[in-house]
Write an enzyme that holds these catalytic residues in place. Structure first.
Site, short mmCIF file in Angstrom:
data_model
loop_
_atom_site.label_atom_id
_atom_site.label_comp_id
_atom_site.label_asym_id
_atom_site.label_seq_id
_atom_site.Cartn_x
_atom_site.Cartn_y
_atom_site.Cartn_z
N LYS A 126 0.85 -1.20 0.00
CA LYS A 126 0.00 0.00 0.00
C LYS A 126 0.88 1.24 0.00
O LYS A 126 1.72 1.41 0.88
CB LYS A 126 -0.91 0.00 1.24
CG LYS A 126 -1.71 1.30 1.43
CD LYS A 126 -2.44 1.30 2.77
CE LYS A 126 -3.10 2.66 3.04
NZ LYS A 126 -3.72 2.73 4.38
N ASP A 145 -2.47 10.60 3.30
CA ASP A 145 -3.86 10.20 3.50
C ASP A 145 -4.59 11.21 4.37
O ASP A 145 -4.47 11.21 5.59
CB ASP A 145 -3.92 8.82 4.16
CG ASP A 145 -5.36 8.34 4.34
OD1 ASP A 145 -6.25 8.88 3.66
OD2 ASP A 145 -5.57 7.41 5.14
N LYS A 170 -10.13 13.02 7.94
CA LYS A 170 -9.68 12.62 9.27
C LYS A 170 -9.85 13.79 10.24
O LYS A 170 -9.69 14.96 9.85
CB LYS A 170 -8.20 12.21 9.23
CG LYS A 170 -7.94 10.93 8.48
CD LYS A 170 -6.45 10.61 8.49
CE LYS A 170 -6.16 9.36 7.69
NZ LYS A 170 -6.70 8.14 8.30
N ASP A 177 1.68 6.64 5.34
CA ASP A 177 0.71 5.67 4.86
C ASP A 177 1.18 4.92 3.62
O ASP A 177 0.45 4.12 3.06
CB ASP A 177 -0.63 6.35 4.59
CG ASP A 177 -1.82 5.46 4.87
OD1 ASP A 177 -1.65 4.46 5.60
OD2 ASP A 177 -2.92 5.73 4.34
N ASP A 211 -12.00 7.07 3.73
CA ASP A 211 -10.78 6.87 4.52
C ASP A 211 -10.43 5.39 4.63
O ASP A 211 -9.40 5.04 5.21
CB ASP A 211 -10.95 7.48 5.92
CG ASP A 211 -9.63 7.64 6.64
OD1 ASP A 211 -8.57 7.71 5.97
OD2 ASP A 211 -9.62 7.69 7.89
N GLU A 236 -9.36 3.66 2.18
CA GLU A 236 -8.87 3.71 0.80
C GLU A 236 -7.76 2.71 0.51
O GLU A 236 -7.57 2.30 -0.63
CB GLU A 236 -8.40 5.13 0.46
CG GLU A 236 -6.96 5.48 0.85
CD GLU A 236 -6.68 5.39 2.35
OE1 GLU A 236 -5.55 5.04 2.71
OE2 GLU A 236 -7.60 5.64 3.15
N ARG A 284 -7.42 -0.40 1.17
CA ARG A 284 -7.91 -1.68 0.66
C ARG A 284 -8.33 -1.58 -0.80
O ARG A 284 -8.32 -2.58 -1.52
CB ARG A 284 -9.06 -2.18 1.54
CG ARG A 284 -10.30 -1.33 1.56
CD ARG A 284 -11.20 -1.61 2.74
NE ARG A 284 -10.59 -1.15 3.99
CZ ARG A 284 -11.15 -1.30 5.19
NH1 ARG A 284 -12.31 -1.92 5.31
NH2 ARG A 284 -10.54 -0.84 6.27
#
Length: 513
Positions: free
Chosen positions: A275, A280, A287, A298, A357, A359, A361
């Site tokens: 990933k 993010d 967030k 991230d 959020d 995201e 996956r």
């Protein structure tokens, strides 16, 4: 990076800024105080065999992470002795654990920042111990100062801002093939791990999907790794709806980077998927305040995969490895994916986005399906995926899930072998129903409780049939917001790199079936 040498020189005659020795916690009524570890015999003898008592007087206990400095004894060419804690002394006739040596070496290397040379007289029984100490030194001496003032004053340098320049491992033999190989392996693995740390620590205004792809491409070409970079146009043509959807809100377009390392005699193929969300914000599902400041980390999963593939190439491992870096920036804007949107993924499945959020996956799903098309023997994905995993396992342990219990166990065992804390996690089938969507094939969110496991179940949907797969959630240990400890610095840690390299070594050796 710190230069490593092997030396059989006498401790007293070696010229260095300091000599590092180990001290452990004694046990029992007769040895309740600190115990001087093997390797420090010459130093202890110079103190008339009373070094343990001197250290105890200075407050040393031998506890893990403890550092005690004292003047070197008469006759030594080094002015300073640095005693570093190894934790509990092993049972009689047992050797010190490799991770204890690794941590002690890291603590000492950090304590000696600013020094030109240090001699390490820690317990070295074999090549494995040499490798552990070498790794500890190189990991502990890490510093990220790319954005600090280049015009550092002499006073700053005196105060130890520069990493330890050279470390001599006493007891190691430079002409011994196994000893030399241990140093070379440690150097290759940690150089790439530290490169991953650099990427994680780089501010998101400088590390975009495009610039990350450029760094990966340069390194790949340098080490004979084939590289393919899919930009927005290629991703659109290929139908990578997950990666495109996550990246749609940013001015910095997404990328999918494929790294291919092959060995002429390999008969196993391992695929690694990372990933790579370079920043993010949470997207439209923004967030809350206090959760954005470290979100440059991230992309730690992609950094780990990148580092592991390059390290495997440098080591010449007899295994074929494909690395997939799913890179995007998750931002809110007029073009961003909205909660309620439906994305058509590379696999053809549709996903209802309930929370932008969640995201990671989505980008991993596309990369997992792409990796599956090559029918590898196994796929491992790595991601800072869920806060739920941090709640479950804390900040220093990553969770491992998979569709094969034996493979999941092999990863946990590999992690333990290299000193990375991990824990096997289940994929309860009853949690899958929570992701049912009335609109699409699946939703990107399910039940709140067990959120880390729900994410794993989502990813499983995008693994090709019959392919062994595991998911490593490094959300906790990927970024250290506290103070440094052991060989772990503040900031990016390079979590999972050593586990992936070890997994590649075991695959190459045929030890994973």
């Amino acid at each position: 990076m710190t230069a490593l040498t092997l030396s059989t020189a006498a401790a007293a005659g070696l010229r260095a800024d300091a000599i590092v020795i180990g001290v452990a916690k004694g046990s029992g009524s007769k040895a309740a105080g600190p115990v001087v570890a093997p390797g420090a015999e010459a130093v202890d003898k110079a103190y008339d065999g009373k070094l343990a008592g001197v250290l105890e007087t200075l407050g040393a206990t031998g506890a893990e992470g403890e550092v005690t400095k004292l003047p070197a004894p008469a006759g030594f060419k080094t002015p300073l002795v640095v005693a570093v804690g190894l934790g509990a002394a092993p049972e009689k006739d047992a050797d010190y654990d490799g991770e204890a040596l690794r941590k002690a070496a890291g603590v000492a290397a950090r304590a000696l920042a600013g020094s030109k040379k240090a001699a390490f007289a820690l317990p070295l029984n074999d090549a494995a111990d040499i490798g552990a100490v070498a790794e500890g030194v190189l990991l502990g001496a890490y510093a990220f100062d790319a954005y600090k003032d280049n015009g550092k004053s002499d006073r700053d340098k005196k105060n130890g801002k520069a990493p330890l320049a050279e470390a001599a491992l006493l007891g190691g033999k430079s002409r011994d093939k196994e000893h030399k190989a241990a140093i070379e392996r440690a150097t290759a693995v940690v150089e790439e791990l530290n490169r991953a740390r650099d990427l994680i620590n780089t501010p998101p205004n400088d590390l975009t999907p495009e610039s990350f792809a450029a760094v990966a491409s340069t390194a790949a070409k340098e080490h004979g790794i084939k590289v393919q970079v899919l930009d927005e146009k290629a991703l659109t043509k290929g139908g990578y709806g997950g990666i495109l959807g996550v990246g749609s809100g940013s001015a910095a377009g997404p990328r999918l980077v494929k790294l291919t390392y092959t060995h002429a005699k390999a008969d196993k193929h391992l695929a690694l998927v990372g990933k790579g969300i370079t920043y993010d914000s949470g997207g439209i599902s923004l967030k809350p305040a206090g959760h954005n400041e470290t979100m440059k980390c991230d992309m730690s999963g992609a950094a780990a995969v990148f580092a592991a593939v390059v390290a495997a190439a440098r080591l010449g491992l007899r295994v074929n490895i494909t690395g997939w870096l799913a890179l995007a920036e998750n931002m809110p804007s007029g073009t961003a994916v909205r909660p309620g949107d439906v994305l058509r993924m590379f696999s053809g499945k549709t996903v209802e986005v309930l929370n932008t959020d969640a995201e990671g996956r989505l980008v991993l799903a596309d990369a997992l399906w792409a990796a599956s098309q090559e029918k590898p023997d196994a796929i491992v994905d790595v991601a800072t995926l869920t806060g739920a995993m941090v709640l479950a396992l804390g900040n220093r342990t990553f969770g491992v899930m998979g569709n094969d219990d034996a493979f999941r166990s092999a990863i946990v065992e590999a992690a333990e072998e290299v000193g990375e804390a991990s824990w096997p996690m289940p994929l309860p089938e009853h949690l899958r129903k929570g992701m049912d969507s009335p609109t699409a094939d699946i939703a990107n969110m399910g039940e709140r409780m067990g959120g880390g496991l729900v994410a794993g179940l989502f990813l499983r949907e995008f693994v090709g049939e019959g392919i062994t797969w595991a998911h490593i959630d490094i959300a906790g240990p990927a970024f250290n917001e506290g103070g440094p400890f052991g060989y772990t610095p503040k900031g990016g840690t390079g979590s999972a790199v050593r586990t992936l390299v070890r997994l590649a070594e075991l695959t190459a050796a045929g030890d994973l079936g």
